[in-house]
Scaffold this motif. Structure first.
Motif, PDB file in Angstrom:
ATOM      1  N   LEU A 132       0.842  -1.203   0.000  1.00  0.00           N
ATOM      2  CA  LEU A 132       0.000   0.000   0.000  1.00  0.00           C
ATOM      3  C   LEU A 132       0.870   1.243   0.000  1.00  0.00           C
ATOM      4  CD1 LEU A 132      -2.802  -1.040   2.550  1.00  0.00           C
ATOM      5  CD2 LEU A 132      -2.963  -0.934   0.057  1.00  0.00           C
TER       6      LEU A 132
ATOM      7  N   VAL B 203       0.374   5.383   0.744  1.00  0.00           N
ATOM      8  CA  VAL B 203      -0.591   6.302   1.339  1.00  0.00           C
ATOM      9  C   VAL B 203      -0.013   7.704   1.441  1.00  0.00           C
ATOM     10  CG1 VAL B 203      -1.877   6.831   3.442  1.00  0.00           C
ATOM     11  CG2 VAL B 203      -1.701   4.482   2.669  1.00  0.00           C
TER      12      VAL B 203
ATOM     13  N   PHE C 207      -0.883  11.402   3.083  1.00  0.00           N
ATOM     14  CA  PHE C 207      -1.718  12.219   3.967  1.00  0.00           C
ATOM     15  C   PHE C 207      -1.532  13.695   3.602  1.00  0.00           C
ATOM     16  CE2 PHE C 207      -0.852   8.460   6.596  1.00  0.00           C
ATOM     17  CZ  PHE C 207      -2.108   8.166   7.097  1.00  0.00           C
ATOM     18  N   HIS C 208      -2.621  14.437   3.551  1.00  0.00           N
ATOM     19  CA  HIS C 208      -2.595  15.868   3.231  1.00  0.00           C
ATOM     20  C   HIS C 208      -2.970  16.675   4.481  1.00  0.00           C
ATOM     21  CE1 HIS C 208      -4.645  19.368   0.780  1.00  0.00           C
ATOM     22  NE2 HIS C 208      -3.493  19.734   1.277  1.00  0.00           N
TER      23      HIS C 208
ATOM     24  N   ILE D 108       0.333  20.921  -4.082  1.00  0.00           N
ATOM     25  CA  ILE D 108      -0.728  20.303  -4.888  1.00  0.00           C
ATOM     26  C   ILE D 108      -0.122  19.429  -5.989  1.00  0.00           C
ATOM     27  CG2 ILE D 108      -2.698  20.762  -6.403  1.00  0.00           C
ATOM     28  CD1 ILE D 108      -3.172  21.432  -3.416  1.00  0.00           C
ATOM     29  N   THR D 109       0.944  19.902  -6.610  1.00  0.00           N
ATOM     30  CA  THR D 109       1.596  19.088  -7.653  1.00  0.00           C
ATOM     31  C   THR D 109       2.106  17.775  -7.060  1.00  0.00           C
ATOM     32  OG1 THR D 109       2.346  21.161  -8.643  1.00  0.00           O
ATOM     33  CG2 THR D 109       3.320  19.129  -9.505  1.00  0.00           C
TER      34      THR D 109
ATOM     35  N   ILE E  89       0.964  16.206  -4.425  1.00  0.00           N
ATOM     36  CA  ILE E  89      -0.186  15.350  -4.096  1.00  0.00           C
ATOM     37  C   ILE E  89      -0.741  14.694  -5.361  1.00  0.00           C
ATOM     38  CG2 ILE E  89      -2.548  15.351  -3.217  1.00  0.00           C
ATOM     39  CD1 ILE E  89      -1.702  17.663  -1.335  1.00  0.00           C
ATOM     40  N   ALA E  90      -0.861  15.486  -6.430  1.00  0.00           N
ATOM     41  CA  ALA E  90      -1.406  14.945  -7.683  1.00  0.00           C
ATOM     42  C   ALA E  90      -0.457  13.910  -8.279  1.00  0.00           C
ATOM     43  CB  ALA E  90      -1.662  16.069  -8.672  1.00  0.00           C
ATOM     44  N   GLN E  91       0.823  14.232  -8.261  1.00  0.00           N
ATOM     45  CA  GLN E  91       1.828  13.332  -8.814  1.00  0.00           C
ATOM     46  C   GLN E  91       1.806  11.983  -8.085  1.00  0.00           C
ATOM     47  OE1 GLN E  91       3.606  13.778 -11.464  1.00  0.00           O
ATOM     48  NE2 GLN E  91       4.777  11.888 -11.263  1.00  0.00           N
TER      49      GLN E  91
ATOM     50  N   GLN F 120      -0.612  10.646  -6.317  1.00  0.00           N
ATOM     51  CA  GLN F 120      -1.834   9.880  -6.613  1.00  0.00           C
ATOM     52  C   GLN F 120      -1.725   9.225  -7.992  1.00  0.00           C
ATOM     53  OE1 GLN F 120      -5.906  11.208  -5.335  1.00  0.00           O
ATOM     54  NE2 GLN F 120      -4.862  13.029  -4.636  1.00  0.00           N
ATOM     55  N   SER F 121      -1.113   9.933  -8.941  1.00  0.00           N
ATOM     56  CA  SER F 121      -0.995   9.344 -10.284  1.00  0.00           C
ATOM     57  C   SER F 121      -0.036   8.153 -10.275  1.00  0.00           C
ATOM     58  CB  SER F 121      -0.547  10.399 -11.293  1.00  0.00           C
ATOM     59  OG  SER F 121       0.843  10.634 -11.178  1.00  0.00           O
TER      60      SER F 121
ATOM     61  N   SER G  73      -2.792   6.268  -2.347  1.00  0.00           N
ATOM     62  CA  SER G  73      -4.126   6.614  -1.866  1.00  0.00           C
ATOM     63  C   SER G  73      -4.042   7.952  -1.152  1.00  0.00           C
ATOM     64  CB  SER G  73      -4.630   5.564  -0.879  1.00  0.00           C
ATOM     65  OG  SER G  73      -4.782   4.329  -1.540  1.00  0.00           O
ATOM     66  N   TYR G  74      -5.084   8.762  -1.290  1.00  0.00           N
ATOM     67  CA  TYR G  74      -5.128  10.083  -0.674  1.00  0.00           C
ATOM     68  C   TYR G  74      -5.970  10.010   0.592  1.00  0.00           C
ATOM     69  CZ  TYR G  74      -6.567  15.034  -0.174  1.00  0.00           C
ATOM     70  OH  TYR G  74      -6.816  16.306   0.286  1.00  0.00           O
ATOM     71  N   ILE G  75      -5.471  10.596   1.661  1.00  0.00           N
ATOM     72  CA  ILE G  75      -6.242  10.658   2.909  1.00  0.00           C
ATOM     73  C   ILE G  75      -6.113  12.049   3.503  1.00  0.00           C
ATOM     74  CG2 ILE G  75      -6.495   9.725   5.248  1.00  0.00           C
ATOM     75  CD1 ILE G  75      -5.600   7.035   4.190  1.00  0.00           C
TER      76      ILE G  75
END
Lengths: 113, 113, 113
Positions: free
Chosen positions: C4, C6, C8-9, C97-98, C100-102, C104-105, C109-111
């Protein structure tokens, strides 16, 4: 780096300022036209589309850079907002959650500022 | 449109109302039985499973429509809640974060209302 | 179960405590070294990297277990924080933000606790 796709979720009016800053910083970082950005408002988040003119002006600038602004129809109804009264750049969707789920299934990253 | 899979994350008790509205609107939009929906509570979010009867009644209705309700065991322990005291439809998982990560890795979209 | 990943934001300083508890519980659940964990701070979330020593101590422990701690440069600038003044384990990224997006791509997983 593949083309990034980012979806921002806003369900509280007071979160719009930070969402718009996040979207602007993101576009400045990757370069205009180099990523897909959509902002989906549901719940009380939709009220900003009929609110503060300065915020709507910022949305317009981002829209002109390709950012999609969506509004949940259930939320518009709940807040007695007519679709026809919203700024022309706002896209009404049948349900905000469906839009968010659909976009994630198409490879968009989810961000909740 | 492929079958959508949606996971809602709740870690504050006061967010349950909006989560349940979101889940109901989503199911109404896509059609009952046409999507997979799971709601994972951790942190103080788990206290709702031992709280307001009206909220639990709404959960039951959604559960009867296929919605999965999960509770983080770490959070249950931290809030001194016994698994055996929870409504029968609640699924206890070893760690809420693991459940959320696992579901996203299986294609679920994440939504934090 | 696949490995997994993960993310976290954190964009509010008061959310750090819960994020660190979530990360610790997650690692305890899956086993140290069995998952990739990154915590990305933007907005006011970055101030914790120059804040409460007890929190930074907890971050250090998690970092020694492999957790990556990132800070958005835009946010550092906005809060007048020098990169050189941050704890050595903090990774500065051009835009939160970049990052986080990167991630996820890449299958993270985003939490958002």
């Amino acid at each position: 780096m593949n083309r990034l796709k980012v979806l921002f979720h806003v369900n509280e009016p007071e979160r719009w300022k930070i969402v718009l800053v996040n979207a602007r910083n993101f576009i400045n970082d990757v370069g205009q036209g180099r990523a897909d950005v959509e902002i989906v408002a549901n719940g009380a988040g939709v009220t900003a589309y009929a609110g503060d003119a300065a915020i709507i002006e910022e949305m317009k600038v981002l829209h002109s850079q390709g950012v999609v602004f969506a509004a949940c129809r259930n939320a518009l109804k709940m807040h007695a907002l007519e679709e026809s009264s919203l700024p022309g750049f706002v896209l009404a969707v049948s349900a905000g959650i469906t839009e968010i789920a659909q976009k994630q299934s198409e490879g968009y990253s989810y961000i909740k500022p």
